[in-house]
Design a protein around this motif. Structure first.
Motif, PDB file in Angstrom:
ATOM      1  N   SER A 194       0.893  -1.113   0.041  1.00 53.82           N
ATOM      2  CA  SER A 194       0.131  -0.095  -0.079  1.00 53.82           C
ATOM      3  C   SER A 194       0.719   1.276  -0.073  1.00 53.82           C
ATOM      4  CB  SER A 194      -0.982  -0.038   1.230  1.00 53.82           C
ATOM      5  OG  SER A 194      -0.284  -0.133   2.292  1.00 53.82           O
ATOM      6  N   GLY A 195       0.036   2.463  -0.071  1.00 55.83           N
ATOM      7  CA  GLY A 195       0.783   3.691  -0.085  1.00 55.83           C
ATOM      8  C   GLY A 195       1.422   4.127  -1.296  1.00 55.83           C
ATOM      9  N   GLY A 196       0.761   3.740  -2.321  1.00 52.58           N
ATOM     10  CA  GLY A 196       0.862   4.212  -3.843  1.00 52.58           C
ATOM     11  C   GLY A 196       0.782   3.050  -4.716  1.00 52.58           C
ATOM     12  N   ARG A 197       0.711   3.618  -6.005  1.00 50.79           N
ATOM     13  CA  ARG A 197       0.710   2.839  -7.326  1.00 50.79           C
ATOM     14  C   ARG A 197       2.016   1.657  -7.254  1.00 50.79           C
ATOM     15  NH1 ARG A 197       1.453   1.892 -12.789  1.00 50.79           N
ATOM     16  NH2 ARG A 197       2.480   3.956 -13.028  1.00 50.79           N
ATOM     17  N   VAL A 198       1.906   0.675  -7.529  1.00 47.82           N
ATOM     18  CA  VAL A 198       3.172  -0.467  -7.340  1.00 47.82           C
ATOM     19  C   VAL A 198       3.444  -0.558  -8.884  1.00 47.82           C
ATOM     20  CG1 VAL A 198       3.964  -2.460  -6.695  1.00 47.82           C
ATOM     21  CG2 VAL A 198       2.199  -1.636  -5.468  1.00 47.82           C
ATOM     22  N   THR A 199       4.691  -0.355  -9.349  1.00 44.13           N
ATOM     23  CA  THR A 199       5.045  -0.670 -10.644  1.00 44.13           C
ATOM     24  C   THR A 199       5.217  -2.187 -11.060  1.00 44.13           C
ATOM     25  OG1 THR A 199       7.313  -0.254 -10.192  1.00 44.13           O
ATOM     26  CG2 THR A 199       6.082   1.778 -10.614  1.00 44.13           C
ATOM     27  N   LEU A 200       5.437  -2.285 -12.159  1.00 45.74           N
ATOM     28  CA  LEU A 200       5.333  -3.965 -12.293  1.00 45.74           C
ATOM     29  C   LEU A 200       6.725  -4.184 -12.109  1.00 45.74           C
ATOM     30  CD1 LEU A 200       3.691  -4.176 -16.116  1.00 45.74           C
ATOM     31  CD2 LEU A 200       2.991  -5.131 -14.019  1.00 45.74           C
ATOM     32  N   ARG A 201       7.734  -3.246 -12.090  1.00 49.80           N
ATOM     33  CA  ARG A 201       9.170  -3.782 -11.917  1.00 49.80           C
ATOM     34  C   ARG A 201       9.194  -3.866 -10.242  1.00 49.80           C
ATOM     35  NH1 ARG A 201      13.998  -0.048 -13.876  1.00 49.80           N
ATOM     36  NH2 ARG A 201      13.449  -1.139 -15.661  1.00 49.80           N
ATOM     37  N   GLN A 202       8.589  -3.211  -9.523  1.00 51.30           N
ATOM     38  CA  GLN A 202       8.393  -3.191  -7.989  1.00 51.30           C
ATOM     39  C   GLN A 202       8.129  -4.636  -7.543  1.00 51.30           C
ATOM     40  OE1 GLN A 202       6.643   0.352  -7.203  1.00 51.30           O
ATOM     41  NE2 GLN A 202       8.365   1.646  -6.655  1.00 51.30           N
ATOM     42  N   ALA A 203       6.817  -4.851  -8.328  1.00 49.91           N
ATOM     43  CA  ALA A 203       6.029  -6.180  -7.898  1.00 49.91           C
ATOM     44  C   ALA A 203       7.008  -7.306  -8.019  1.00 49.91           C
ATOM     45  CB  ALA A 203       4.764  -6.251  -8.786  1.00 49.91           C
ATOM     46  N   TRP A 204       7.466  -7.332  -9.254  1.00 49.58           N
ATOM     47  CA  TRP A 204       8.280  -8.340  -9.859  1.00 49.58           C
ATOM     48  C   TRP A 204       9.421  -8.537  -9.047  1.00 49.58           C
ATOM     49  CZ3 TRP A 204       7.331 -12.121 -13.241  1.00 49.58           C
ATOM     50  CH2 TRP A 204       8.357 -13.191 -13.655  1.00 49.58           C
ATOM     51  N   ARG A 205      10.184  -7.526  -8.490  1.00 49.23           N
ATOM     52  CA  ARG A 205      11.280  -7.633  -7.586  1.00 49.23           C
ATOM     53  C   ARG A 205      11.035  -7.959  -6.056  1.00 49.23           C
ATOM     54  NH1 ARG A 205      15.541  -3.231 -10.242  1.00 49.23           N
ATOM     55  NH2 ARG A 205      15.850  -4.276 -12.156  1.00 49.23           N
ATOM     56  N   ALA A 206       9.937  -7.709  -5.779  1.00 51.55           N
ATOM     57  CA  ALA A 206       9.424  -7.533  -4.325  1.00 51.55           C
ATOM     58  C   ALA A 206       9.523  -9.132  -3.869  1.00 51.55           C
ATOM     59  CB  ALA A 206       8.060  -7.087  -4.248  1.00 51.55           C
ATOM     60  N   GLU A 207       9.792  -9.011  -2.613  1.00 57.54           N
ATOM     61  CA  GLU A 207       9.884 -10.387  -1.787  1.00 57.54           C
ATOM     62  C   GLU A 207       8.362 -10.761  -1.583  1.00 57.54           C
ATOM     63  OE1 GLU A 207      12.478 -10.349   1.400  1.00 57.54           O
ATOM     64  OE2 GLU A 207      14.424  -9.960   0.093  1.00 57.54           O
ATOM     65  N   ASP A 208       8.479 -12.194  -1.509  1.00 58.08           N
ATOM     66  CA  ASP A 208       6.982 -12.932  -1.081  1.00 58.08           C
ATOM     67  C   ASP A 208       6.791 -12.554   0.150  1.00 58.08           C
ATOM     68  OD1 ASP A 208       6.182 -13.810  -3.562  1.00 58.08           O
ATOM     69  OD2 ASP A 208       7.532 -15.525  -3.437  1.00 58.08           O
TER      70      ASP A 208
END
Length: 208
Positions: A194-208
């Motif tokens: 949360s806290g703003g729109r998540v980009t595809l790159r951020q989502a792809w690199r985020a940890e589970d």
């Protein structure tokens, strides 16, 4: 295909966003895996879309049977069955992407930007089905998700061999499977952010 993809897709994206904004999804995610939540949303929307499509098709064929063109019912029935199969494969892929678009947004204002690429893709499919002719139509009938519309049109025109139909459907199913795999990863890693729109790159690199 166009109307179902837009109507059910927007509804799906909005439901994901509402659950994310209300933080209900955090409670759900603590009880079941996020991928199961995604599967439930995709399957539920797909079932609703297919039931609606089947109803329209049935009413259309029955209505046609009572007109002077009743002799066409038999010729149309085969391509209609194939269209339902192509619709199902194409819709599953798009439904997953709509869910991803909802998970990337954190506010209603974000949803417009996250869903715009999908809307444009569906418009390409729509106008491709209307405007492509000749060689362009033949090539497009093998290219997902254009094939979801163009191959049934070629079938209706008796311009496609059975092996072409099978090949196009296999390619569409493969595309749907790949879309679901990639979409599931992005959805799982962006849904709880949360806290703003998540980009595809951020989502792809985020940890589970």
């Amino acid at each position: 295909f166009y109307m179902a993809s837009i109507l059910f897709g927007v509804t799906l994206a909005n439901s994901v966003l509402e659950e994310k904004q209300s933080r209900v999804v955090e409670i759900i995610a603590s009880s079941i895996p996020v991928r199961h939540l995604l599967a439930g949303k995709v399957v539920g929307n797909t079932v609703l879309a297919v039931v609606q499509l089947a109803l329209y098709v049935a009413v259309g064929l029955v209505g046609l049977a009572f007109t002077e063109f009743s002799g066409l019912v038999t010729g149309i029935s085969g391509p209609v069955v194939w269209f339902v199969a192509f619709f199902l494969a194409g819709f599953v892929a798009l439904a997953c992407l709509w869910a991803v678009a909802g998970s990337l947004a954190s506010r209603s204002e974000d949803l417009q930007s996250t869903t715009t690429p999908l809307t444009m893709l569906i418009m390409v499919v729509f106008f491709g089905g209307l405007l492509l002719e000749g060689t362009a139509r033949t090539v497009g009938s093998f290219v997902p998700p254009l094939s979801a519309v163009l191959m049934p049109i070629r079938l209706l025109e008796h311009a496609a061999a059975w092996y072409e139909v099978v090949l196009a459907l296999v390619l569409l199913l493969a595309c749907a499977a790949l879309t679901v795999l990639v979409g599931e990863r992005i959805y799982r890693r962006s849904l709880l952010q949360s806290g703003g729109r998540v980009t595809l790159r951020q989502a792809w690199r985020a940890e589970d």
